[in-house]
Each structure stands twice: as structure tokens, then as C-alpha cells.
Design an enzyme around this catalytic site. Sequence first.
Site, PDB file in Angstrom:
ATOM      1  N   GLY A   1      -2.581   3.340  -8.402  1.00  9.79           N
ATOM      2  CA  GLY A   1      -1.867   4.480  -7.833  1.00  9.79           C
ATOM      3  C   GLY A   1      -0.483   4.061  -7.355  1.00  9.79           C
ATOM      4  O   GLY A   1      -0.119   2.875  -7.419  1.00  9.79           O
ATOM      5  N   ASP A   2       0.314   5.052  -6.917  1.00 10.74           N
ATOM      6  CA  ASP A   2       1.672   4.813  -6.397  1.00 10.74           C
ATOM      7  C   ASP A   2       2.583   4.160  -7.431  1.00 10.74           C
ATOM      8  O   ASP A   2       3.481   3.397  -7.096  1.00 10.74           O
ATOM      9  CB  ASP A   2       1.629   3.917  -5.132  1.00 10.74           C
ATOM     10  CG  ASP A   2       0.623   4.424  -4.119  1.00 10.74           C
ATOM     11  OD1 ASP A   2       0.647   5.630  -3.852  1.00 10.74           O
ATOM     12  OD2 ASP A   2      -0.191   3.622  -3.615  1.00 10.74           O
ATOM     13  N   ALA A  38      -3.573  12.654  -3.102  1.00 14.96           N
ATOM     14  CA  ALA A  38      -2.474  12.197  -3.942  1.00 14.96           C
ATOM     15  C   ALA A  38      -1.179  12.589  -3.263  1.00 14.96           C
ATOM     16  O   ALA A  38      -1.030  13.720  -2.833  1.00 14.96           O
ATOM     17  CB  ALA A  38      -2.561  12.874  -5.305  1.00 14.96           C
ATOM     18  N   HIS A  85       2.628  12.850  -4.072  1.00 12.94           N
ATOM     19  CA  HIS A  85       3.751  12.734  -5.002  1.00 12.94           C
ATOM     20  C   HIS A  85       5.058  13.007  -4.272  1.00 12.94           C
ATOM     21  O   HIS A  85       5.147  13.940  -3.495  1.00 12.94           O
ATOM     22  CB  HIS A  85       3.640  13.766  -6.119  1.00 12.94           C
ATOM     23  CG  HIS A  85       2.619  13.406  -7.147  1.00 12.94           C
ATOM     24  ND1 HIS A  85       2.233  12.118  -7.391  1.00 12.94           N
ATOM     25  CD2 HIS A  85       1.932  14.165  -8.001  1.00 12.94           C
ATOM     26  CE1 HIS A  85       1.340  12.113  -8.363  1.00 12.94           C
ATOM     27  NE2 HIS A  85       1.132  13.340  -8.736  1.00 12.94           N
ATOM     28  N   THR A 129      -8.649   8.159   2.550  1.00 14.58           N
ATOM     29  CA  THR A 129      -7.595   8.822   3.312  1.00 14.58           C
ATOM     30  C   THR A 129      -8.202   9.725   4.395  1.00 14.58           C
ATOM     31  O   THR A 129      -7.481  10.359   5.142  1.00 14.58           O
ATOM     32  CB  THR A 129      -6.681   9.667   2.391  1.00 14.58           C
ATOM     33  OG1 THR A 129      -7.502  10.439   1.528  1.00 14.58           O
ATOM     34  CG2 THR A 129      -5.771   8.793   1.568  1.00 14.58           C
ATOM     35  N   GLN A 183      -3.699   9.309  -8.391  1.00 18.91           N
ATOM     36  CA  GLN A 183      -4.206   7.935  -8.177  1.00 18.91           C
ATOM     37  C   GLN A 183      -3.955   7.053  -9.406  1.00 18.91           C
ATOM     38  O   GLN A 183      -2.977   7.257 -10.091  1.00 18.91           O
ATOM     39  CB  GLN A 183      -5.695   7.936  -7.810  1.00 18.91           C
ATOM     40  CG  GLN A 183      -5.991   8.489  -6.426  1.00 18.91           C
ATOM     41  CD  GLN A 183      -6.593   9.856  -6.469  1.00 18.91           C
ATOM     42  OE1 GLN A 183      -7.208  10.247  -7.457  1.00 18.91           O
ATOM     43  NE2 GLN A 183      -6.427  10.608  -5.421  1.00 18.91           N
ATOM     44  N   THR A 235     -11.788   5.714  -6.000  1.00 19.43           N
ATOM     45  CA  THR A 235     -11.790   7.109  -5.593  1.00 19.43           C
ATOM     46  C   THR A 235     -13.067   7.764  -6.125  1.00 19.43           C
ATOM     47  O   THR A 235     -13.862   7.115  -6.805  1.00 19.43           O
ATOM     48  CB  THR A 235     -10.485   7.800  -6.079  1.00 19.43           C
ATOM     49  OG1 THR A 235     -10.316   9.011  -5.366  1.00 19.43           O
ATOM     50  CG2 THR A 235     -10.500   8.063  -7.567  1.00 19.43           C
ATOM     51  N   VAL A 274       0.908   9.397   2.070  1.00 21.10           N
ATOM     52  CA  VAL A 274      -0.071  10.197   2.811  1.00 21.10           C
ATOM     53  C   VAL A 274      -0.427   9.501   4.123  1.00 21.10           C
ATOM     54  O   VAL A 274      -0.465  10.119   5.177  1.00 21.10           O
ATOM     55  CB  VAL A 274      -1.345  10.434   1.954  1.00 21.10           C
ATOM     56  CG1 VAL A 274      -2.429  11.123   2.770  1.00 21.10           C
ATOM     57  CG2 VAL A 274      -1.011  11.277   0.732  1.00 21.10           C
ATOM     58  N   ARG A 294       0.399   3.791   5.372  1.00 18.64           N
ATOM     59  CA  ARG A 294      -0.108   2.403   5.381  1.00 18.64           C
ATOM     60  C   ARG A 294       0.751   1.492   4.502  1.00 18.64           C
ATOM     61  O   ARG A 294       1.214   1.906   3.438  1.00 18.64           O
ATOM     62  CB  ARG A 294      -1.536   2.364   4.824  1.00 18.64           C
ATOM     63  CG  ARG A 294      -2.587   2.720   5.857  1.00 18.64           C
ATOM     64  CD  ARG A 294      -3.972   2.574   5.289  1.00 18.64           C
ATOM     65  NE  ARG A 294      -4.267   3.616   4.305  1.00 18.64           N
ATOM     66  CZ  ARG A 294      -5.465   3.828   3.794  1.00 18.64           C
ATOM     67  NH1 ARG A 294      -6.485   3.073   4.152  1.00 18.64           N
ATOM     68  NH2 ARG A 294      -5.676   4.780   2.926  1.00 18.64           N
ATOM     69  N   LYS A 295       0.901   0.244   4.938  1.00 20.43           N
ATOM     70  CA  LYS A 295       1.655  -0.740   4.172  1.00 20.43           C
ATOM     71  C   LYS A 295       0.803  -1.114   2.953  1.00 20.43           C
ATOM     72  O   LYS A 295      -0.392  -1.357   3.078  1.00 20.43           O
ATOM     73  CB  LYS A 295       1.850  -1.966   5.073  1.00 20.43           C
ATOM     74  CG  LYS A 295       2.884  -2.930   4.610  1.00 20.43           C
ATOM     75  CD  LYS A 295       3.228  -3.873   5.790  1.00 20.43           C
ATOM     76  CE  LYS A 295       4.253  -4.889   5.404  1.00 20.43           C
ATOM     77  NZ  LYS A 295       3.701  -6.071   4.755  1.00 20.43           N
ATOM     78  N   LEU A 328      11.651  -1.035 -12.129  1.00 19.27           N
ATOM     79  CA  LEU A 328      12.168  -2.302 -12.635  1.00 19.27           C
ATOM     80  C   LEU A 328      13.231  -2.847 -11.676  1.00 19.27           C
ATOM     81  O   LEU A 328      13.333  -4.050 -11.442  1.00 19.27           O
ATOM     82  CB  LEU A 328      12.779  -2.082 -14.031  1.00 19.27           C
ATOM     83  CG  LEU A 328      13.273  -3.337 -14.721  1.00 19.27           C
ATOM     84  CD1 LEU A 328      12.097  -4.213 -15.162  1.00 19.27           C
ATOM     85  CD2 LEU A 328      14.147  -3.011 -15.927  1.00 19.27           C
TER      86      LEU A 328
END
Length: 431
Positions: free
Chosen positions: A12-13, A39, A41, A131, A225, A240, A301, A304-305, A333
Site C-alpha cells: 500500500g501507499d 484507504a 488517497h 486502522t 491497499q 487486510t 489515515v 503513523r510513521k 523515483l
Amino acid sequence: MANVVVVGAQWGDEGKGKIVDWLSERADVIARFQGGHNAGHTLVIDGKVYKLNALPSGVVRGGKLSVIGNGVVLDPWHLLGEIETIRAQGVEISPDVLMIAENTPLILPIHGELDRAREEAASKGTKIGTTGRGIGPAYEDKVGRRSVRVADLADEATLEARVDRALQHHDPLRRGLGIEPIDRDELLAKLRAIAPGILAYAAPVWKVLNEKRKAGKRILFEGAQGALLDIDFGTYPFVTSSNVIAGQAATGVGIGPGSIDYVLGIVKAYTTRVGEGPFPAELEDEDGQRLGERGHEFGTVTGRKRRCGWFDAVLVRQTCATSGMNGIAFTKLDVLDGFETLKICVAYDLDGERLEYLPTAADSQARCTPIYEEMPGWSQSTEGARSWADLPAEAIKYVRRVEELIDCPVALLSTSPEREDTILVTDPFAD
Ligand code: GDP
């Protein structure tokens, strides 16, 4: 190609928001097919930032139909709130541009309560890192055949029967976790209050999408995700609660698998993961810190790191296979700018043996250590590059090596959060 599925190819992310937005301009319909409002976005359009959780990314583009498919679990209160927030940003949302499948299961307040109570009760090492929004428990109820679904909101007797069935299951669970019993009347009153707002968007999505498909409309399936969080093919149990891989696009809205023409994997130029679970190429040193800072790796969301590591080609090769990716969008990149040396995980060492894939058994996964290949980095900035000519030779070599290792070509290359800062190699919608 008429229909394109977008799937996150890592944990994810990966930057799906920008790519989905980029593709949604070319699509007629944008459909969500799994996940919930976990999720997050982030879309940046003309400098304006939109944060979406439950709504398909297409809603911020005029003239598109956005669809929430039955593969999703829907928190109706959250959705209506999100609609209001996006409206306040000047976006028009009406039943002409948003449809919710009638057979979509709802996330109820009891699901979030259960989710949070379980995570609190879990001992260290067994927390999933959810979450806390009730998505897992809502999927459990779907499979347990005790969901309240969108269509149930239309009939009082059905709604009461569905709620009673859910309560029969939830009350003993809550007692065991020390949560107070559910107030049936309050829950029903809450559901009645949102029923008209939700039903306004309810539709037989499978039928509408099949008609659109026959009429030659372009459908974009927007995954949430990442494939390594897939309930079957992810790093179970730190996953998930739904299938995330491309096959889910068909069951998550009700079209045949043959209607999918192109699968695009979204792949970040390095690796991140939120929460618990195996992560063989994780860096706990300065390089990891630097990737996190340069990449702004904090959850949209949860805040968190995120854990960071070098690019893991083993994992992406695997997800490209399980989703049948035709091409990838390679993102962020620019975050790798300025590293003297880059490493790519090309295989694992498991007890002295070289392994070309991630084993399934948890204890083996935990013992896998990365085998790295080193590549020279580049000192020039790639941020905002819009053509190959803008990239240093080392960056091009890095991309080419990644394509080789994952056995999948780059279709799009992203070099900043801005949608125009993208190098197009293959348009997934092109015939
Ligand atoms: P998703 O969960 O996969 O949809 O990921 P998000 O859309 O939340 O993306 C994560 C973050 O990365 C967002 O803040 C994006 O604006 C940003 N982002 C996306 N692509 C790029 C890129 O190529 N370079 C940089 N530096 N940031 C990017």
C-alpha cells in the site's frame, strides 16, 4: 484497452492516488472493488489537495461515473461526511456521478468498536495494526451471512431482522471483551437516519457496468491497499480482510474476468510498510530514516510513521505474477535522488539457501534475509522529470534493472506528486 485495473503491488501507499487520477481522465467510469475507508488517497489537482477514503478518485473529476462496488465494505456515516467535505471543496456529487452497489455490506459502529477492543486486548506481536475502522469485522459479518447491506435500508422489517441477526452474534462477543451491550433502538434509529441519503445512490452496479462495457465505455478499477496485504497472498495474518489482487476487480463489481483488458501495478521505487508484519528488506539505519523523510512516509489515515526499506524485487515479481500485471507505474523515483549507492533486494537467504520468492510459512518469512545487488545512485534531481531525457543515466539504469528483475515493463514513471510530472511509456487505455 477498454478496462484497466489498478492494483498496489507492495504494502500500500505506493502513490495510487496520483496514478488513478491520471488514468481517470481517460476513463468513463471509476469503480472501487474492495476495501473500506481505510484507504487514504491523496490527490493534488492544480495545487488543491483532496483526501479521499471511501469515495472513488473519479469524483473529483467532472463528467465521470464513480462506483462503489459490492466488494467494498461501506461505512455510510463516513461516506456521507466525506461527500460533504468534498462538496465543500467545490466538487459536485449527485446520483448521476456516484453509484453504490445495492449488495454492498455496511460497516456499523459495532464493527469499529469490536476492531478497537480486539487490538487493545491483543498482546504485543499479535496486533494486526488495523486502522480500527471496523473493516475487518464488517468483512467477517459478510462471510458469516449477517451483514446489513445497502438494499436492506429500504425496508423497515428487513432492516430490523438484519440488525437482530447481527446483534445475536455481536452481543456475546462484546460481553467477552467487556464492551457494553448494543442499544438496538439507537442503532436502528441511526440507520434510519442515513437510509435516504445512502439509498439515493444505490443501484444494481453489476447491471450498469455490464451495459457500460457493452457500450464500449472505459472502466477504471481502482484498487486500495497493496497486493502484499491480500487476505490470501499477503503476509498473513498481517493483512487486510479482503482480496486486493486484480482478480477481485471482477467479483467486487460483478463483471466477468475476461472483461479486464489491462492490469497496472503501482510500484514505489523503494519499500514501505505500516504496522506489524514481516519486512525482509527493512532498514533501521540512516538510509531508512532518509527514505522516510524524503518520501514523507507517514500514513494519511493514521498518521503513523511507515517502516522503510530498499526496493524488494522479490516481492514485486511475486505480486506482478499473482495479479497478472501487464505493466507498472513506477512512483517516487525522485525520493532516491542523492543516494550515493542504491540497493535492490534480488533474492532471500533462508538458512543458507537462496530463495527467489517469499515463503508462505511465517517462521520462514521471519528468517529470510535480503540478498542485495548494489547500483550507483545519482546526484542530480529527478524531481518533476517529464521525459527520459530529463533523467540521469544512473536513474534510467535503475529503472531498467527493476523491470528486468520483476519481469514486467514500466508503463508510467512518476517523479513528483504533481500529475503532470509523469513519463508515459505505454498508455494502459490505448488500444
Ligand atoms: P496510495 O495509498 O497508494 O494511494 O498513496 P497516496 O496517494 O497516499 O500517495 C502517497 C504520497 O506520495 C502522496 O502524498 C502523494 O502525493 C505522493 N506521491 C505520489 N507520487 C509521487 C512521486 O512520484 N514522487 C513524490 N515525491 N511523491 C509522490
